[in-house]
Write an enzyme that holds these catalytic residues in place. Structure first.
Site, PDB file in Angstrom:
ATOM      1  N   SER A 134      66.967 105.682  47.947  1.00 27.01           N
ATOM      2  CA  SER A 134      68.266 106.310  47.684  1.00 27.01           C
ATOM      3  C   SER A 134      68.538 106.426  46.195  1.00 27.01           C
ATOM      4  O   SER A 134      68.087 105.611  45.402  1.00 27.01           O
ATOM      5  CB  SER A 134      69.401 105.504  48.318  1.00 27.01           C
ATOM      6  N   LYS A 189      68.267 102.899  55.605  1.00 26.49           N
ATOM      7  CA  LYS A 189      68.597 104.074  54.768  1.00 26.49           C
ATOM      8  C   LYS A 189      69.518 105.031  55.545  1.00 26.49           C
ATOM      9  O   LYS A 189      70.435 105.625  54.978  1.00 26.49           O
ATOM     10  CB  LYS A 189      67.302 104.782  54.333  1.00 26.49           C
ATOM     11  N   HIS A 192      72.898 103.595  55.410  1.00 24.45           N
ATOM     12  CA  HIS A 192      73.366 103.833  54.034  1.00 24.45           C
ATOM     13  C   HIS A 192      73.969 105.237  53.954  1.00 24.45           C
ATOM     14  O   HIS A 192      75.061 105.446  53.430  1.00 24.45           O
ATOM     15  CB  HIS A 192      72.183 103.677  53.069  1.00 24.45           C
ATOM     16  N   ASN A 193      73.261 106.215  54.502  1.00 23.80           N
ATOM     17  CA  ASN A 193      73.762 107.592  54.431  1.00 23.80           C
ATOM     18  C   ASN A 193      75.025 107.782  55.271  1.00 23.80           C
ATOM     19  O   ASN A 193      75.920 108.534  54.883  1.00 23.80           O
ATOM     20  CB  ASN A 193      72.680 108.574  54.885  1.00 23.80           C
ATOM     21  N   GLU A 196      77.700 106.565  53.244  1.00 23.25           N
ATOM     22  CA  GLU A 196      77.887 107.588  52.182  1.00 23.25           C
ATOM     23  C   GLU A 196      78.780 108.741  52.680  1.00 23.25           C
ATOM     24  O   GLU A 196      79.702 109.163  51.981  1.00 23.25           O
ATOM     25  CB  GLU A 196      76.496 108.091  51.795  1.00 23.25           C
TER      26      GLU A 196
HETATM   27  C1  3PG Z   1      70.404 112.795  51.098  1.00 23.04           C
HETATM   28  O1  3PG Z   1      69.816 111.825  51.587  1.00 23.04           O
HETATM   29  O2  3PG Z   1      69.847 113.791  50.618  1.00 23.04           O
HETATM   30  C2  3PG Z   1      71.884 112.760  51.014  1.00 23.04           C
HETATM   31  O3  3PG Z   1      72.292 111.531  50.572  1.00 23.04           O
HETATM   32  C3  3PG Z   1      72.535 113.122  52.327  1.00 23.04           C
HETATM   33  O4  3PG Z   1      72.321 114.440  52.529  1.00 23.04           O
HETATM   34  P1  3PG Z   1      73.316 115.385  53.374  1.00 23.04           P
HETATM   35  O5  3PG Z   1      74.705 115.184  52.898  1.00 23.04           O
HETATM   36  O6  3PG Z   1      72.793 116.766  53.061  1.00 23.04           O
HETATM   37  O7  3PG Z   1      73.120 115.038  54.817  1.00 23.04           O
END
Ligand code: 3PG
Length: 463
Positions: A134, A189, A192-193, A196
């Site tokens: 990340s 991960k 994590h996303n 996010e």
């Molecule tokens: C990634 O891993 O590229 C971003 O953190 C999440 O991507 P996305 O918002 O396009 O799903």
């Protein structure tokens, strides 16, 4: 004889080329491979030209030449888009590799695919690690946060390289660690996303509340104040920079962007996996729903209703608290999924270590993450920590006030609402689920637990 290189990278897209430059800067000898097609003819040539000062860099468009440029047993990181293309690449690699060669998938693969890939490679005596990286392009170039799953022996083999290229935390310790068994790197991960997505949505919802009354520069000022406090985060800092960006004295860049949010899939997987683990990860789910809802501008335009807003009673103190405690709830929900998964999969993951490697290098790095990492050292259930619990409790009324302000002014606040409802639900001893159980028994004969006798029974309902 030509000297052989220590590491190989397949895929010189944004992440692959940034990570390669990071590796080269750390004086690790590297071979890079990129496929040759009409659009990518110049990728290798351009990369070599840009990095010609590194004498130990070799570039290839031929896979077997690339493989033969590596020291045995080989260490190969693949950084290509997720999906079938990885299976195809692995199929092409198998006949070219030798026993004990190691493939590391550094992309955003679905963890269940990584488990399948490891099994396939094991049959061919080839090693595999799933590795979540990340930090976006900047992180990959200057130090990402790295989550590694798979066999510990393979982790130890690759760690000396990853140790050098990863971000460092406040104590200068590497933001790279072993998660647990196969699939755990990509699982962590993925979560994590998911966190996010929630953090991004909470920022934009805060923005839309503030924008009821304040101009962009005023919002920037407020965000900057937040960023000087416990709310300091990479995502907030990024949003401040975005909101400052202007095309001309009157035009903001953000206003020229079509308001249809996209996503690449990890937030969806995280949402589904949370539910699969019987969790209520409502903040990440609602943030994905908000993206989905946004994604049909034409429909929203067609059904657009002009509404009048009610009187604004603004209190920035409430908004600050609402933002902070919603983030706490989002983090709690995400970390709870990993806590559940580690038991189910028997992964030896230390949750405070995960939070620690998320304190730098990654997209969700923040002051809150530093606090969370400390709390998790003592108890892996964040809510058991009275300071954490009470800070949310103290902010409850602010969240209610902020939500009311937004709702009265016709704002769709999916993630703030999700955080509020979650908090109220998990802190209420009595729920209405007895009526759900009665309904299930009424039409489906599913049975319910009798509170007094603690036994499962059916009731002869009058129909
Ligand atoms: C990634 O891993 O590229 C971003 O953190 C999440 O991507 P996305 O918002 O396009 O799903």
């Amino acid at each position: 004889m030509n000297k052989l290189n220590s590491l190989g990278i397949i895929g010189l897209g944004k992440m692959g080329s940034a990570l390669s430059e990071n590796i080269l800067n750390n004086e690790i000898s590297l071979s890079v491979f990129n496929r040759y097609n009409a659009n990518e003819k110049m990728v290798i040539k351009n990369f070599i030209n840009k990095n010609k000062k590194f004498k130990y860099l070799k570039g290839f468009q031929n896979l077997s030449q690339f493989i033969n440029s590596l020291k045995k047993p080989r260490n190969i990181i693949i950084l290509i888009p997720t999906g079938k293309i990885i299976d195809k690449l692995i199929k092409d690699l198998i006949p070219l590799l030798d026993k004990n060669d190691l493939i590391i998938d550094g992309g955003n693969s679905f963890y269940k695919d990584s488990i399948k890939r490891e099994n396939l490679l094991k049959k061919n005596e080839i090693e595999f690690l799933d590795c979540g990286i990340s930090g976006g392009k900047e992180g990959a170039r200057y130090g990402p946060s790295i989550m590694i799953g798979g066999n510990k022996k393979n982790f130890k083999r690759i760690y000396p390289f990853f140790k050098k290229i990863s971000a460092k935390d406040l104590q200068k310790k590497e933001c790279c660690t072993y998660m647990g068994g196969i699939g755990s790197g990509h699982f962590v991960k993925m979560i994590h996303n998911g966190i996010e997505y929630g953090e991004m949505q909470l920022i934009v919802e805060t923005f839309s509340i503030l924008n009821l009354k304040y101009s962009y520069p005023e919002i920037v000022k407020f965000f900057e104040k937040l960023n000087d406090s416990v709310d300091n985060s990479f995502l907030l800092r990024s949003t401040i920079s975005i909101l400052k960006e202007k095309k001309s004295s009157k035009e903001y860049v953000v206003d020229e962007i079509l308001d249809e949010a996209e996503s690449k899939g990890t937030g969806l997987w995280a949402s589904i996996e949370g539910l699969n683990f019987n969790q209520s990860n409502s903040v990440m789910i609602s943030s994905l729903m908000a993206r989905n809802l946004s994604s049909n501008k034409l429909l929203r335009k067609k059904y657009n209703i002009k509404r009048s807003s009610s009187k604004l009673k603004f209190d920035l103190k409430h908004i600050k608290k609402a933002f902070y405690i919603s983030k706490c709830i989002n983090h709690y929900q995400g970390i709870e999924i990993i806590r559940k998964a580690k038991v189910d999969f028997n992964w030896n993951i230390d949750l405070s270590e995960i939070a620690r490697i998320w304190t730098n290098g990654c997209i969700i790095k923040s002051k809150l993450m530093i606090e969370i990492s400390e709390i998790l050292k003592k108890d892996e259930n964040l809510m058991n920590n009275s300071k954490f619990f009470n800070s949310i409790k103290r902010g409850e009324d602010s969240l209610k006030t902020t939500l009311t302000l937004g709702i009265n002014n016709n704002l769709a606040l999916l993630s703030f609402s999700a955080a509020f409802n979650y908090w109220i639900a998990i802190t209420s001893e009595n729920s209405n689920a007895n009526l759900i159980q009665a309904q299930r028994d009424f039409f489906g004969n599913h049975g319910y637990k009798n509170k007094k006798t603690n036994t499962i029974m059916n009731y002869p309902w009058k129909k």
